[in-house]
Enzyme design. Structure first.
Site, mmCIF file in Angstrom:
data_model
loop_
_atom_site.group_PDB
_atom_site.id
_atom_site.type_symbol
_atom_site.label_atom_id
_atom_site.label_comp_id
_atom_site.label_asym_id
_atom_site.label_seq_id
_atom_site.Cartn_x
_atom_site.Cartn_y
_atom_site.Cartn_z
ATOM 1 N N ARG A 107 23.578 18.096 -44.206
ATOM 2 C CA ARG A 107 24.173 16.798 -44.510
ATOM 3 C C ARG A 107 23.349 15.653 -43.944
ATOM 4 N NH1 ARG A 107 29.891 16.506 -41.256
ATOM 5 N NH2 ARG A 107 29.054 16.460 -39.153
ATOM 6 N N SER A 108 23.496 14.525 -44.629
ATOM 7 C CA SER A 108 22.706 13.361 -44.283
ATOM 8 C C SER A 108 23.637 12.153 -44.304
ATOM 9 C CB SER A 108 21.574 13.273 -45.300
ATOM 10 O OG SER A 108 20.808 12.143 -45.082
ATOM 11 N N GLY A 110 25.061 10.630 -46.772
ATOM 12 C CA GLY A 110 26.158 10.675 -47.727
ATOM 13 C C GLY A 110 27.159 11.752 -47.376
ATOM 14 N N HIS A 111 27.917 12.169 -48.348
ATOM 15 C CA HIS A 111 28.854 13.256 -48.105
ATOM 16 C C HIS A 111 29.173 13.928 -49.428
ATOM 17 C CE1 HIS A 111 32.654 11.223 -49.544
ATOM 18 N NE2 HIS A 111 31.790 10.245 -49.566
ATOM 19 N N ASP A 112 29.583 15.190 -49.352
ATOM 20 C CA ASP A 112 29.916 15.934 -50.560
ATOM 21 C C ASP A 112 31.424 15.849 -50.786
ATOM 22 O OD1 ASP A 112 28.588 18.452 -52.301
ATOM 23 O OD2 ASP A 112 30.767 18.508 -52.049
ATOM 24 N N SER A 117 28.821 19.967 -47.882
ATOM 25 C CA SER A 117 27.766 19.688 -46.909
ATOM 26 C C SER A 117 28.194 20.043 -45.486
ATOM 27 C CB SER A 117 27.325 18.228 -46.985
ATOM 28 O OG SER A 117 28.435 17.364 -46.925
ATOM 29 N N TYR A 361 29.276 14.169 -63.336
ATOM 30 C CA TYR A 361 28.223 13.636 -62.465
ATOM 31 C C TYR A 361 28.240 14.409 -61.151
ATOM 32 C CZ TYR A 361 25.671 10.209 -59.580
ATOM 33 O OH TYR A 361 24.792 9.589 -58.736
ATOM 34 N N ASN A 363 27.215 13.942 -58.178
ATOM 35 C CA ASN A 363 27.580 13.305 -56.911
ATOM 36 C C ASN A 363 29.091 13.160 -56.743
ATOM 37 O OD1 ASN A 363 25.010 13.172 -56.035
ATOM 38 N ND2 ASN A 363 24.913 10.943 -55.861
ATOM 39 N N TYR A 364 29.828 13.338 -57.831
ATOM 40 C CA TYR A 364 31.287 13.393 -57.710
ATOM 41 C C TYR A 364 31.689 14.864 -57.805
ATOM 42 C CZ TYR A 364 30.680 8.468 -58.934
ATOM 43 O OH TYR A 364 30.269 7.157 -58.981
#
Ligand SMILES: *[C@@H]1O[C@H](CO)[C@@H](O)[C@H](O)[C@H]1NC(C)=O
Ligand SMILES: *[C@@H]1O[C@H](CO)[C@@H](O)[C@H](O)[C@H]1NC(C)=O
Ligand SMILES: *[C@@H]1O[C@H](CO)[C@@H](O)[C@H](O)[C@H]1NC(C)=O
Ligand SMILES: *[C@@H]1O[C@H](CO)[C@@H](O)[C@H](O)[C@H]1NC(C)=O
Ligand SMILES: *[C@@H]1O[C@H](CO)[C@@H](O)[C@H](O)[C@H]1NC(C)=O
Ligand SMILES: CC(=O)N[C@H]1CO[C@H](CO)[C@@H](O)[C@@H]1O
Ligand SMILES: CC(=O)N[C@H]1CO[C@H](CO)[C@@H](O)[C@@H]1O
Length: 421
Positions: A107-108, A110-112, A117, A361, A363-364
């Site tokens: 993880r960085s 952002g978030h899942d 993540s 998408y 990222n969602y």
């Protein structure tokens, strides 16, 4: 009665045995993993590793966790969290995880959305890039924000669908639909449509543009605010005019809740009757704290060929919807009820959205659209069920790359790209 009592007693014992067996196996794995890590680079890594007994373990784990749905006591937790400063430390963590049969979650900033993540069903280690934080910002653009609120605005929303992807390339006009408490009828829910735009340029240039392409919006100078680009990021977070720019440097979290999200890609305008059916669903009690973030495509997005990068939703797409439903209450029961309601909403939308397959998408993240096997490998065919929805024709190429760089499929999770065998 008695027999039931006996058998449940047996189950309890067996469970306890299994549990202690697993626990000691984990203890060894855990010890060996750490030994491997320290053996390779003890000095630099010992200050960057958090085990479950470390008093900071929980706060590090919680730090960038954005969905409380994945922070219950029974949510699987990492054996170790590594917070590397250098590539060599990442390498050591990967090598030692592989050597000791541990999965990795990365993880960085952002978030899942589905917690991938920081959660795995198999024993795992988190590599958390919390310490990687060099940023360079060098932008001087001025931007104008536009905000127009409207209630019961079916016709406007309907028109927006065919206008938004064809606006000037310097203008993005998004739409936020929310179920909120009615300010008129207390105790009732209402649907609010908020048109929210960003224009790279001044108000004087913006007004005639919108007047020509979307006069029904009735945009006036008073609806716009001129600000710098960096201030517009503050605006997006809802802090513009309330907090100084420096708040952007604050890494503490505000108001985390539980949520479930889904997405759709739309290529044809939804008819007014379809929108009205959506409003009816949004009026249901379970729709409380539902948000539809609707983002237009077109412009630069359509100029990039589908095969250029993995993200494939390009020319011909009008807009994308992100549905998210939020709740504050803890527990599985409420989570399941609200997730089920989201599935009902998703199924209502099916006739109006992209088809064969219904696109999404990445990222969602949404695990409802298909998952890999948790244990072992997953065939390309099985993974294609979700893979084509996110990546369309690029999925096969991603699988070729995956096969080249990770032939043993070490980096895997519920929606990781499969290898081709
Ligand atoms: C260990 O870490 C140091 C920096 O802290 C690095 O210079 C060195 O190359 C690393 N050694 C190994 C074996 O990875
Ligand atoms: C917890 O881990 C961090 C990072 O490795 C370390 O600096 C700290 O001393 C540890 N704290 C305790 C109480 O073990
Ligand atoms: C909406 O109403 C409910 C119940 O009346 C209340 O608990 C909630 O805080 C309200 N939400 C907002 C955003 O005002
Ligand atoms: C950062 O934000 C948190 C949460 O809103 C707040 O408690 C804290 O005081 C802020 N810190 C600074 C340095 O502004
Ligand atoms: C998964 O596939 C890889 C590559 O074909 C193979 O080396 C590995 O043994 C497989 N793993 C399992 C558990 O089947
Ligand atoms: C990259 C590296 O040096 N890996 C070594 C780490 O330590 C283990 C033994 O604990 C070696 O087997 C690895 O090769
Ligand atoms: C299309 C539609 O539903 N229009 C309504 C929007 O809201 C106004 C005022 O509340 C109504 O008068 C319209 O009928």
């Amino acid at each position: 009665m008695k027999r039931a009592g006996v058998s449940s007693h047996l189950i309890a014992i067996i469970y306890a045995l299994l549990f202690s067996f697993n626990a000691s196996a984990f203890d060894d794995t855990h010890k060996n993993f750490l030994q491997c890590l320290y053996h390779n680079n003890s000095t630099s890594l010992s200050k960057l590793v958090y085990t479950k007994t470390n008093s900071s373990y929980s706060s590090i784990l919680q730090f960038s966790l954005q969905n409380l749905r994945f922070s219950y006591n029974n949510t699987p937790k990492p054996l170790v969290i590594v917070t590397p400063l250098q590539p060599s430390q990442v390498q050591a963590t990967v090598i030692c995880s592989q050597l000791h049969g541990l999965q990795i979650r990365i993880r960085s900033g952002g978030h899942d959305y589905e917690g991938l993540s920081y959660v795995s069903q198999l024993p795992f280690v988190i590599i958390d890039f919390i310490n990687y934080r060099k940023i360079q910002v060098d932008v001087e653009n001025r931007a104008a924000w536009v905000q127009v609120g409207a209630t019961n605005a079916t016709k406007l929303v309907h028109k927006w669908q065919s206008v938004a992807s064809k606006l000037d390339n310097n203008l993005v006009l998004g739409l936020l639909l929310q179920t909120v408490n009615s300010s008129i009828n207390k105790g009732e829910l209402t649907v609010q449509a908020l048109f929210n735009g960003l224009f790279l340029g001044g108000v004087d240039k913006l007004l005639p543009l919108v007047q020509e392409s979307f006069p029904e919006l009735g945009l006036a100078k008073e609806d716009c605010t001129e600000m710098s680009w960096i201030e517009s990021t503050l605006y997006s977070s809802g802090s513009y005019g309330q907090q100084p720019l420096e708040v952007l440097l604050n890494r503490s979290q505000v108001n985390t809740d539980s949520f479930k999200a889904k997405s759709d890609i739309i290529t044809d305008p939804i008819p007014e009757s379809g929108l009205e059916g959506l409003w009816r669903l949004m009026f249901e009690d379970e729709a409380k704290d539902l948000e539809l973030v609707i983002f237009p495509f077109g412009g630069r997005m359509s100029e990039i060929p589908e095969s250029e990068i993995p993200f494939p939703h390009r020319a011909g797409v009008l807009y994308q919807i992100q549905y998210s439903l939020h709740w504050q209450q803890k527990g599985e029961e409420v989570a399941q009820r609200r997730i089920n309601w989201m599935r009902k909403l998703y199924s209502y939308m099916e006739p109006f959205v992209s088809k064969s397959p219904r696109k999404a998408y990445i990222n969602y993240r949404d695990l409802d659209i298909g998952v890999n096997n948790i244990h072992g490998n997953t065939s390309y065919e099985q993974a294609s069920i979700w893979g084509h929805k996110y990546f369309n024709n690029n999925f096969k190429r991603l699988a070729y790359v995956k096969t080249k760089v990770d032939p043993l499929n070490f980096f895997r999770f519920e929606q990781s790209i499969p290898t081709l065998v």
